[in-house]
Scaffold this motif. Structure first.
Motif: not given
Length: 482
Positions: A333, A331, A165, A226-227, A324, A202, A222, A200
């Protein structure tokens, strides 16, 4: 620049889907010359030719339009060695030589401690580097133990804890928009910003990943990595430079300033849920617990939401919401920066005024600003939208990260203390969820997620816990969970 890349777990999905196309992108951009060599190691009893055929198949599947000459150059550079990556003698044969190597552990994270121990026993050529995928550890204690093992193998500057990311164009553009535009930086604080959403969501469901996902869940898969990394870039103080020390110091400052959640906070400021059966894109989707390979007794969540606050001059009073989910209807994001309302509206027919929102699209990439303006009728307001596309990046995220590993620039990798601080932030959540203080909700696959909470509904905490709202888990950076 190191010219030999060794991929442990080279025949896996990560290697084929991301690392091989990344090497092709590096070759196409002129970053890899004829002296570059790729060594793949795994348990399969393959020859060089079988490994090269496998690489060719993956590159043919790649939709990036790889030129024939580039494909051939990557394939020619590849060699294969069968190896047990947890056995010192086996990995010693793979990394043997006098020149430094760049090691990429394209392996299940549960194997990292055993692999690093084997590499430590085998020994690496001086100047070698090692890259590991997320999640880095399973909790705070395991992250500390893995850091200790790595410190016995190579210096911290040679450890690359990869989070792709950080190499995404729009994530990088968060820094560019903040730090290069005078119109934004004076407003980048709690006086003007009410909340920030880092999302995020999905529509993709489990898609056969139960072997990994059912042991991890949305929070660890996540949010914890990532976040939280995107959160650090949004909230950090402007660094003196974008060099690895200045940039990573400021990210650690953000994590250290996060107000630790109490039990009461976890109950009222976090949510967890999993999808039930439903329809996504016209297709029937089974409930998560009916997916092949899922053990319902684990109570794994496919949706996680956490609200954080920072004890800092810049951000006191701003809410950061990290969310997430899988199996959702659409989606979404993005990073959505929501500004506070103006103090006074002189318009006669203003009605309800939408807040200004600056949106950084993560996938697809883009930048959007939601504004209010006057419409065709005098005294009436209307919503406006300003948007800008992003120029395609020279390299895909994994290409950028591999280049950093080969060149020895760890600015976009996660430092050891940063990995530990990220676990510290979420330890109270993990502890409370394990004790079932937060109910595991359900939402239909294809929906917007769990239904909004009733703000007047009583909290699920027992009365004894509500009387101890100031109890944080843990209370100090060095403490473990209860």
């Amino acid at each position: 620049m190191i010219e030999r890349l060794v991929v442990l777990g080279a025949t896996g999905d990560l290697s084929g889907r991301f690392l091989m196309p990344a090497l092709a992108a590096l070759r196409a951009a002129g970053h890899l010359g004829d002296g570059f060599r790729l060594t793949g190691a795994s348990r399969q009893d393959w020859t060089d030719e079988e490994f090269r055929e496998w690489i060719t198949e993956w590159l043919d599947r790649h939709d990036g339009g790889i030129q024939a000459g580039v494909r051939q150059a990557v394939v020619r550079s590849a060699h294969y060695q069968r190896a047990d990556v947890t056995d010192p003698e086996s990995v010693r044969a793979v990394v043997a030589g006098d020149e430094p190597v760049a090691l990429y552990l394209a392996l299940p994270p549960a194997l990292f401690p055993r692999v690093v121990s084997a590499l430590r026993s085998a020994g690496l050529p001086p100047g070698s580097r090692i890259a590991l995928e997320k999640p880095f550890g399973e909790d705070l204690d395991s992250a500390r133990e893995l850091n200790a093992l790595l410190a016995e193998l190579v210096p911290e500057q040679a450890v690359f804890r990869v989070d792709h990311f950080l190499a995404m164009t729009t994530v990088q553009n968060v820094l560019g928009s903040r730090l290069a535009n005078r119109v934004l930086e004076p407003l980048w604080n709690s006086t003007h910003i009410a909340e920030v959403e880092i999302v995020w969501d999905e529509s993709l469901a489990l898609e056969g990943r139960a072997g990994y996902y059912d042991h991890v869940g949305a929070l660890k898969d996540m949010v914890q990595n990532h976040l939280l990394q995107v959160f650090c870039l949004v909230a950090m103080e402007p660094p003196v430079t974008l060099g690895e020390r200045d940039l990573r110091d400021r990210k650690v400052d953000v994590l250290r300033s996060v107000r630790l959640l109490t039990e009461y906070d976890v109950v009222h400021r976090t949510r967890r849920a999993r999808y039930a059966e439903g329809r996504i894109g016209g297709h029937d989707v089974p409930s998560y617990i009916d997916e092949e390979g899922v053990d319902p007794r684990r109570g794994t969540e496919t949706f996680a939401e956490v609200e954080l606050e920072l004890d800092s001059w810049r951000w006191a009073g701003t809410t950061f919401r990290l969310r997430s989910g899988k199996g959702l209807g659409t989606d979404r994001k993005e990073v959505a920066v929501k500004f506070r309302a103006v103090p006074h509206l002189p318009f006669r027919h203003s009605g309800e005024v939408a807040p200004n929102v600056l949106r950084f699209g993560l996938e697809p990439e883009g930048l959007t600003l939601d504004l209010m303006g006057t419409g065709s009728r005098s005294g009436h307001l209307t919503e406006l939208e300003l948007s800008a596309g992003m120029e395609p990046a020279e390299l895909p995220p994994y290409g950028r990260l591999l280049l950093d590993v080969l060149r020895g620039d760890p600015a976009l990798s996660i430092r050891g203390d940063e990995a530990e601080e990220a676990w510290r932030v979420l330890t109270p959540v993990l502890t409370a969820w394990e004790r079932n203080l937060v109910p595991l909700e359900e939402y239909p696959a294809g929906s917007d997620g769990p239904a909004p909470r009733d703000p007047y509904a009583p909290g699920p905490l027992p009365r004894e816990a509500l009387l101890h709202e100031e109890t944080a888990l843990p209370t100090e950076p060095g403490d473990g969970g209860s």
